[in-house]
Scaffold this active site. Structure first.
Site, PDB file in Angstrom:
ATOM      1  CE  LYS A  80      -2.864   2.385   3.530  1.00 23.04           C
ATOM      2  NZ  LYS A  80      -1.929   3.213   4.297  1.00 23.04           N
ATOM      3  NE  ARG A  91       6.333   6.695   1.238  1.00 25.52           N
ATOM      4  CZ  ARG A  91       5.402   6.548   2.183  1.00 25.52           C
ATOM      5  NH1 ARG A  91       4.329   5.824   1.931  1.00 25.52           N
ATOM      6  NH2 ARG A  91       5.538   7.126   3.356  1.00 25.52           N
ATOM      7  CB  SER A 127       5.722   9.867   9.472  1.00 22.50           C
ATOM      8  OG  SER A 127       4.970   8.920   8.727  1.00 22.50           O
ATOM      9  CD  GLN A 128      -0.354   9.246   6.721  1.00 23.08           C
ATOM     10  OE1 GLN A 128      -1.290  10.039   6.685  1.00 23.08           O
ATOM     11  NE2 GLN A 128      -0.523   7.936   6.833  1.00 23.08           N
ATOM     12  CB  SER A 145       5.377   6.720  11.447  1.00 24.15           C
ATOM     13  OG  SER A 145       4.311   6.061  12.068  1.00 24.15           O
ATOM     14  CG  ASP A 147       0.025   0.832   9.082  1.00 22.84           C
ATOM     15  OD1 ASP A 147      -0.484   1.530   9.981  1.00 22.84           O
ATOM     16  OD2 ASP A 147       0.262   1.267   7.938  1.00 22.84           O
ATOM     17  NE  ARG A 187      -5.951   1.194  12.718  1.00 27.66           N
ATOM     18  CZ  ARG A 187      -5.232   1.323  11.611  1.00 27.66           C
ATOM     19  NH1 ARG A 187      -3.905   1.377  11.680  1.00 27.66           N
ATOM     20  NH2 ARG A 187      -5.832   1.371  10.434  1.00 27.66           N
ATOM     21  CE  LYS A 191      -7.897   3.901   4.956  1.00 31.96           C
ATOM     22  NZ  LYS A 191      -6.443   3.925   4.899  1.00 31.96           N
TER      23      LYS A 191
HETATM   24  O1  S3P Z   1       3.385   7.210   5.011  1.00 37.67           O
HETATM   25  C1  S3P Z   1       2.586   6.278   4.935  1.00 37.67           C
HETATM   26  O2  S3P Z   1       2.295   5.729   3.831  1.00 37.67           O
HETATM   27  C2  S3P Z   1       1.956   5.776   6.159  1.00 37.67           C
HETATM   28  C3  S3P Z   1       2.413   6.180   7.384  1.00 37.67           C
HETATM   29  C4  S3P Z   1       1.854   5.683   8.653  1.00 37.67           C
HETATM   30  O3  S3P Z   1       1.058   6.690   9.239  1.00 37.67           O
HETATM   31  P1  S3P Z   1       1.570   7.671  10.435  1.00 37.67           P
HETATM   32  O4  S3P Z   1       2.784   8.365   9.968  1.00 37.67           O
HETATM   33  O5  S3P Z   1       0.410   8.592  10.619  1.00 37.67           O
HETATM   34  O6  S3P Z   1       1.840   6.771  11.602  1.00 37.67           O
HETATM   35  C5  S3P Z   1       0.998   4.442   8.443  1.00 37.67           C
HETATM   36  O7  S3P Z   1       0.238   4.163   9.578  1.00 37.67           O
HETATM   37  C6  S3P Z   1       0.086   4.590   7.264  1.00 37.67           C
HETATM   38  O8  S3P Z   1      -0.674   3.422   7.059  1.00 37.67           O
HETATM   39  C7  S3P Z   1       0.846   4.825   5.997  1.00 37.67           C
HETATM   40  C1  PEP Z   2      -3.504   4.130   8.986  1.00 33.79           C
HETATM   41  C2  PEP Z   2      -3.491   3.581   7.785  1.00 33.79           C
HETATM   42  O1  PEP Z   2      -3.573   4.263   6.607  1.00 33.79           O
HETATM   43  P1  PEP Z   2      -3.729   5.825   6.298  1.00 33.79           P
HETATM   44  O2  PEP Z   2      -3.101   6.606   7.400  1.00 33.79           O
HETATM   45  O3  PEP Z   2      -3.017   6.000   5.004  1.00 33.79           O
HETATM   46  O4  PEP Z   2      -5.196   6.078   6.180  1.00 33.79           O
HETATM   47  C3  PEP Z   2      -3.325   2.111   7.639  1.00 33.79           C
HETATM   48  O5  PEP Z   2      -3.106   1.664   6.494  1.00 33.79           O
HETATM   49  O6  PEP Z   2      -3.421   1.358   8.622  1.00 33.79           O
END
Ligand code: S3P
Ligand code: PEP
Length: 453
Positions: A38, A43, A185-186, A212, A329, A360, A429
């Protein structure tokens, strides 16, 4: 472009919306190939759209995920002006480079990473609006840290108190900017994707207790795959990406998915039998690769041969105490192993789990309690005590969260009586073939059509 990109996630022969009835399984046996990652799919697709097709030509993203999150990214990129063709399992993308269409409204569905990465790139446009048709999930997740950073870079931003719907008006300037990495981290990844296309790049200072780190490294890895130079301090608190660097690539290949595969590995570990799972690289930056080490520490018999893992299930498991942030995750799936391990397992440093598709930590405690398990929580941790057996025979709530649905499914496979999980279609999802994969290993499910979204 929208229509042909959507059905991929639903080509599974199941009702549109359904509860799943999980039948107890006596063993799991067989061979599977891990689904596409995923996090690399989102990316690689975004980076492909950020190439300039006039100078780069098309990018072939080989083996993209078929999940709703992947479909959401494809749909938004098409809405922004990328020309996308799906060829077999691949996506061939002619990118818009530094010029996504202005004045567009994007709907990233329930995909956090998709929403946030695109909000970063929205800094290239004079205006982009973000909405969601998941107001109770993505609509409740915080976006304020990213919006603050974009505002400091000169964007005009309007939002519902830091949440969707959000409008971002650019273009932004480059240079030095702080962004909090304490809740996700997003936000930093989003700015990293934006940086190379700004004339003066970005000098990012990640503030707070950085969470993360693994996905941040996956973002750096993606930039490198598209020819972008970046430098990062070892703790990732400082990331510098020079400007005027065009994204360039011809072909990139999506690796196998560790977060979803962690659920298959746990299923294989808690039931007798033998399961082989291929397409999982040993050298991989996905933090959820650590699920293999965690399961081994719990006593699971897992052998690696190249990209294939073999699990001989049914070994007695013991509890562990681990910092779960590195494999965020996979914490849900590993909690199913904890439910059958001797002693109490604690996942520490997992506050950010509260900010995902559901809470969660608290929501997991509630569902596990319904099943008779002993659990406890702090703001930052989740503890699960192992039980010799689970009665099952009840209905539990999937909370619209794919990872919760995976956890509850694993528990159902080991329960004495069938377990009903509501809203199980939300599995799409991230892992649309989850139930089908388990069926290939011998599990039995009933898909009970509902009208509940
Ligand atoms: O950068 C990414 O693709 C992700 C970062 C993680 O989130 P967080 O950075 O909010 O923990 C992860 O939980 C999410 O499923 C995907
Ligand atoms: C938190 C998740 O995804 P996202 O943050 O991209 O919605 C996940 O895949 O568990």
């Amino acid at each position: 472009m929208t229509a042909p990109l959507l059905p991929r996630a639903h080509a599974d022969g199941m009702p549109d919306t359904f509860d799943v009835l999980v039948h107890p399984a006596s063993e799991l046996r067989g061979t599977l190939s891990a689904q596409p990652s995923k996090n690399y799919t989102t990316r690689y697709l975004l980076a492909a759209a950020l190439t300039d097709s006039a100078t780069n030509g098309p990018v072939r993203v080989i083996g993209v995920a078929t999940s709703e999150d992947a479909a959401a990214m494809l749909r938004c990129l098409a809405d922004w002006g990328a020309a996308i063709e799906l060829v077999g399992d691949d996506a061939v993308i002619r990118g818009f480079g530094a010029h996504p269409k202005a004045g567009v409204t994007l709907n990233p569905g329930n995909a956090g990473a998709v929403a946030r990465f695109l909000m970063g790139a929205a800094g290239l446009t004079s205006q982009t609006t973000f909405v969601t048709d998941y107001p109770d999930s993505l609509g409740k997740r915080p976006q304020g840290d990213l919006l603050e950073a974009l505002t400091r870079l000169g964007a005009g931003v309007s939002s519902d108190a830091g949440k969707l719907p959000i409008t971002i008006s650019g273009p932004v300037r480059g240079g030095m900017v702080e962004v909090s990495a304490e809740r996700s981290s997003q936000y930093a990844s989003a700015l990293m994707f934006l940086a190379p296309l700004l004339p003066s790049g970005l000098d990012l200072k990640l503030t707070g207790d950085i969470k993360s780190r693994a996905p941040l490294r996956q973002t750096l890895d993606t930039l490198a795959a598209y020819g972008i130079q970046a430098s990062a301090s070892p703790d990732l608190s400082r990331i510098r990406i020079a400007g005027n660097q065009p994204y360039r690539a011809e072909r990139v290949m999506v690796p196998g998915d560790y977060p979803g595969s962690a659920a298959i590995l746990v299923a294989a570990a808690i039931l007798p039998g033998e399961v082989r799972l291929s397409n999982l690289r040993e050298q991989d930056l996905q933090g959820e690769k650590e699920a293999v080490a965690v399961l081994r520490e719990m006593g699971a018999d897992i052998e690696r041969s190249g990209d294939t893992l073999t699990v001989r299930g049914g070994q007695p498991l013991n509890a562990v105490i681990r910092d779960g942030d590195g494999f965020t995750d996979a914490v849900q799936a590993l909690s199913a192993a904890a439910a059958f391990a001797g002693g109490t397992t604690t996942w520490e440093n997992v506050f950010t789990l509260r900010l995902k598709e559901c809470d969660r930590i608290s929501d997991t405690c509630r569902e596990l309690e319904k099943l008779g398990l002993s659990v406890s929580e702090t703001e930052n941790s989740l503890s699960v005590s192992g039980a010799a057996s689970l009665a099952g025979g009840i209905t539990v709530n999937g909370h619209g969260d794919h990872r919760m649905i995976m956890l509850l499914t694993l528990l159902g496979l080991r329960a004495e009586k069938p377990l009903r999980i509501t809203g199980a279609h939300h599995i799409r999802k991230s892992y649309p073939q989850f139930f089908r994969h388990l069926e290939e290993l011998g599990a039995k499910f009933e898909y009970l059509k509902t009208d509940t979204k």
